[in-house]
Design a protein around this motif. Structure first.
Motif, PDB file in Angstrom:
ATOM      1  N   HIS A 107      27.954  17.556  -3.053  1.00 41.54           N
ATOM      2  CA  HIS A 107      29.055  17.155  -2.174  1.00 41.54           C
ATOM      3  C   HIS A 107      28.498  16.436  -0.938  1.00 41.54           C
ATOM      4  N   ARG A 115      21.694  26.149 -14.360  1.00 34.79           N
ATOM      5  CA  ARG A 115      21.071  27.240 -13.608  1.00 34.79           C
ATOM      6  C   ARG A 115      21.889  27.434 -12.339  1.00 34.79           C
ATOM      7  N   THR A 165      29.929  19.319  -8.024  1.00 36.79           N
ATOM      8  CA  THR A 165      31.039  18.386  -7.839  1.00 36.79           C
ATOM      9  C   THR A 165      31.542  17.937  -9.215  1.00 36.79           C
ATOM     10  N   PHE A 217      17.213  27.660  -4.601  1.00 42.12           N
ATOM     11  CA  PHE A 217      15.829  27.559  -5.081  1.00 42.12           C
ATOM     12  C   PHE A 217      14.863  28.258  -4.116  1.00 42.12           C
ATOM     13  N   ALA A 232      25.001  25.972  -6.788  1.00 43.76           N
ATOM     14  CA  ALA A 232      24.610  26.891  -5.718  1.00 43.76           C
ATOM     15  C   ALA A 232      25.080  28.314  -5.995  1.00 43.76           C
ATOM     16  N   PHE A 288      29.142  16.584   2.060  1.00 47.37           N
ATOM     17  CA  PHE A 288      28.939  17.410   3.259  1.00 47.37           C
ATOM     18  C   PHE A 288      27.896  18.506   3.040  1.00 47.37           C
ATOM     19  N   ILE A 325      20.911  20.846   1.011  1.00 43.42           N
ATOM     20  CA  ILE A 325      20.321  20.690  -0.324  1.00 43.42           C
ATOM     21  C   ILE A 325      19.845  19.241  -0.518  1.00 43.42           C
ATOM     22  N   ARG A 363      28.445  29.217  -5.389  1.00 46.16           N
ATOM     23  CA  ARG A 363      29.445  29.524  -4.355  1.00 46.16           C
ATOM     24  C   ARG A 363      30.747  30.073  -4.947  1.00 46.16           C
ATOM     25  N   LEU A 375      21.498  18.012  -9.268  1.00 48.88           N
ATOM     26  CA  LEU A 375      21.963  18.945  -8.247  1.00 48.88           C
ATOM     27  C   LEU A 375      23.469  18.752  -8.168  1.00 48.88           C
ATOM     28  N   GLY A 376      24.209  19.777  -8.580  1.00 50.72           N
ATOM     29  CA  GLY A 376      25.635  19.591  -8.854  1.00 50.72           C
ATOM     30  C   GLY A 376      26.563  20.306  -7.900  1.00 50.72           C
ATOM     31  N   SER A 404      22.113  22.153 -11.657  1.00 49.80           N
ATOM     32  CA  SER A 404      21.938  23.293 -10.766  1.00 49.80           C
ATOM     33  C   SER A 404      23.171  23.463  -9.901  1.00 49.80           C
ATOM     34  N   ARG A 415      24.567  19.038   3.208  1.00 52.08           N
ATOM     35  CA  ARG A 415      23.436  18.238   3.694  1.00 52.08           C
ATOM     36  C   ARG A 415      22.089  18.901   3.473  1.00 52.08           C
ATOM     37  N   ASN A 437      16.600  18.953   1.236  1.00 49.31           N
ATOM     38  CA  ASN A 437      15.579  19.648   0.444  1.00 49.31           C
ATOM     39  C   ASN A 437      15.142  18.802  -0.755  1.00 49.31           C
TER      40      ASN A 437
HETATM   41  N1  LIG Z   1      30.063  21.594   1.437  1.00 49.52           N
HETATM   42  C1  LIG Z   1      31.192  21.466   0.789  1.00 49.52           C
HETATM   43  O1  LIG Z   1      32.245  21.288   1.385  1.00 49.52           O
HETATM   44  C2  LIG Z   1      31.235  21.512  -0.721  1.00 49.52           C
HETATM   45  C3  LIG Z   1      32.434  21.213  -1.370  1.00 49.52           C
HETATM   46  C4  LIG Z   1      32.472  21.228  -2.765  1.00 49.52           C
HETATM   47  C5  LIG Z   1      31.332  21.561  -3.464  1.00 49.52           C
HETATM   48  N2  LIG Z   1      30.180  21.849  -2.793  1.00 49.52           N
HETATM   49  C6  LIG Z   1      28.995  22.201  -3.573  1.00 49.52           C
HETATM   50  O2  LIG Z   1      28.653  23.515  -3.232  1.00 49.52           O
HETATM   51  C7  LIG Z   1      27.248  23.637  -3.100  1.00 49.52           C
HETATM   52  C8  LIG Z   1      26.903  24.299  -1.797  1.00 49.52           C
HETATM   53  O3  LIG Z   1      27.388  23.529  -0.712  1.00 49.52           O
HETATM   54  P1  LIG Z   1      26.853  23.786   0.774  1.00 49.52           P
HETATM   55  O4  LIG Z   1      27.627  22.903   1.682  1.00 49.52           O
HETATM   56  O5  LIG Z   1      26.766  25.257   1.048  1.00 49.52           O
HETATM   57  O6  LIG Z   1      25.361  23.190   0.614  1.00 49.52           O
HETATM   58  P2  LIG Z   1      24.155  23.098   1.652  1.00 49.52           P
HETATM   59  O7  LIG Z   1      24.571  23.618   2.987  1.00 49.52           O
HETATM   60  O8  LIG Z   1      23.580  21.746   1.565  1.00 49.52           O
HETATM   61  O9  LIG Z   1      23.098  24.071   0.973  1.00 49.52           O
HETATM   62  C9  LIG Z   1      22.827  25.378   1.435  1.00 49.52           C
HETATM   63  C10 LIG Z   1      21.894  26.030   0.457  1.00 49.52           C
HETATM   64  O10 LIG Z   1      22.569  26.327  -0.759  1.00 49.52           O
HETATM   65  C11 LIG Z   1      21.714  26.106  -1.870  1.00 49.52           C
HETATM   66  N3  LIG Z   1      22.282  25.039  -2.699  1.00 49.52           N
HETATM   67  C12 LIG Z   1      23.179  24.090  -2.347  1.00 49.52           C
HETATM   68  N4  LIG Z   1      23.508  23.328  -3.382  1.00 49.52           N
HETATM   69  C13 LIG Z   1      22.780  23.783  -4.433  1.00 49.52           C
HETATM   70  C14 LIG Z   1      22.700  23.414  -5.794  1.00 49.52           C
HETATM   71  N5  LIG Z   1      23.438  22.403  -6.297  1.00 49.52           N
HETATM   72  N6  LIG Z   1      21.848  24.116  -6.572  1.00 49.52           N
HETATM   73  C15 LIG Z   1      21.104  25.156  -6.075  1.00 49.52           C
HETATM   74  N7  LIG Z   1      21.161  25.545  -4.804  1.00 49.52           N
HETATM   75  C16 LIG Z   1      21.977  24.871  -3.990  1.00 49.52           C
HETATM   76  C17 LIG Z   1      20.363  25.727  -1.300  1.00 49.52           C
HETATM   77  O11 LIG Z   1      19.669  26.971  -1.147  1.00 49.52           O
HETATM   78  P3  LIG Z   1      18.070  27.046  -1.220  1.00 49.52           P
HETATM   79  O12 LIG Z   1      17.587  26.446   0.071  1.00 49.52           O
HETATM   80  O13 LIG Z   1      17.782  28.492  -1.372  1.00 49.52           O
HETATM   81  O14 LIG Z   1      17.642  26.226  -2.405  1.00 49.52           O
HETATM   82  C18 LIG Z   1      20.723  25.142   0.043  1.00 49.52           C
HETATM   83  O15 LIG Z   1      19.670  25.194   0.989  1.00 49.52           O
HETATM   84  C19 LIG Z   1      26.652  22.249  -3.265  1.00 49.52           C
HETATM   85  O16 LIG Z   1      25.991  22.214  -4.500  1.00 49.52           O
HETATM   86  C20 LIG Z   1      27.820  21.305  -3.230  1.00 49.52           C
HETATM   87  O17 LIG Z   1      27.685  20.237  -4.150  1.00 49.52           O
HETATM   88  C21 LIG Z   1      30.120  21.839  -1.447  1.00 49.52           C
END
Ligand SMILES: NC(=O)c1ccc[n+]([C@@H]2O[C@H](COP(=O)([O-])OP(=O)(O)OC[C@H]3O[C@@H](n4cnc5c(N)ncnc54)[C@H](OP(=O)(O)O)[C@@H]3O)[C@@H](O)[C@H]2O)c1
Length: 222
Positions: A74, A47, A10, A51, A33, A76, A80, A35, A7-8, A31, A78, A83
């Motif tokens: 990442h 991918r 980063t 999910f 997200a 923060f 994923i 974004r 689960l990536g 995988s 939380r 999950n």
């Molecule tokens: N939060 C940050 O500041 C930050 C900064 C840099 C990079 N990122 C990266 O950006 C992604 C999204 O961050 P977020 O803060 O929005 O996450 P989140 O709030 O934990 O996740 C929201 C939803 O996005 C989907 N998701 C998140 N990470 C995924 C992954 N690696 N592969 C497939 N689906 C994923 C899942 O959807 P479903 O429930 O439909 O599966 C999850 O329920 C993460 O993968 C994280 O590593 C985040």
């Protein structure tokens, strides 16, 4: 070959994918997200997209015959991570968590550590020019601070114009080089930096730049 799901999203996840692919002993799926519009794709299979909650992730693990899951998201992100805990418990597949340590203040840092974005918004003095190193979903907390000017950096242009009364939008990625970040801060007259304690090398340039420039940092803890 055993199939590993990373689960990536980063730099550390991409580096891990490269290391595992290089062993030739496991099949690797990373995988993301989805974004960002043009993500840097790690080696191995990729991918993109959610999910569909923990149930969707569990179904994916079963369908794809995943034998090991590594949460390298990442710190923060939380939802994923939660999950992943639920889905691996349900499917009986081992879960590892690649934890990125937070940054620690060092001599010369002028950090004010806060526990929430709300506290961070309150910590800013009137008239500040603030570099907000935060994703789009975290910006709205700062909207009531119409007495500050915000400089916001995003990888992709936002779908809607940002609703700040006084702001500058910069499109681009953070630099790990403090000199680049310092030049950016100076050119925008930044007086304060707001960021979360994400840890990792790729986002540390701005922290080192703030230290070198003597800028106060409002650091949101984990
Ligand atoms: N939060 C940050 O500041 C930050 C900064 C840099 C990079 N990122 C990266 O950006 C992604 C999204 O961050 P977020 O803060 O929005 O996450 P989140 O709030 O934990 O996740 C929201 C939803 O996005 C989907 N998701 C998140 N990470 C995924 C992954 N690696 N592969 C497939 N689906 C994923 C899942 O959807 P479903 O429930 O439909 O599966 C999850 O329920 C993460 O993968 C994280 O590593 C985040």
């Amino acid at each position: 070959m055993p199939k590993v799901l990373i689960l990536g999203g980063t730099a550390e996840a991409a580096a891990l994918a490269a290391r595992l692919v290089a062993t030739g002993e496991v099949a690797v799926v990373t995988s993301l997200a989805g974004r960002t519009a043009h993500p840097v794709l790690p080696p191995g299979e990729v991918r993109i997209g959610g999910f569909g909650g923990a149930e969707g992730l569990a179904a994916y693990i079963r369908e794809q015959g995943i034998s090991r899951v590594i949460d390298a998201t990442h710190p923060f992100a939380r939802r994923i991570s939660e999950n992943a805990i639920r889905a691996t418990a349900e499917t009986g597949v081992p879960l590892e968590h690649l934890v990125r340590p937070g940054w620690e203040p060092v001599r010369g840092d002028r950090w004010r550590e806060v526990g929430s974005l709300e506290e961070a918004a309150q910590a800013l003095p009137a008239g500040a020019t603030v570099f907000l190193a935060l994703g789009r979903q975290y910006l709205d907390t700062f909207l009531p601070r119409t007495d500050c000017r915000f400089v916001i950096r995003m990888v992709d242009a936002p779908a809607e114009p940002l609703p700040f009364s006084n702001h500058t939008l910069i499109l681009g990625k953070p630099s790990a080089d403090p000199a680049d970040e310092a030049a950016l801060f100076a050119s925008h007259g930044i007086t304060h930096l707001v960021c979360r304690n994400s840890g990792g090398a790729s986002g540390y340039g701005k922290i080192a730049a703030a230290r070198e420039m003597g800028l106060p940092v409002v650091m949101v803890g984990r």
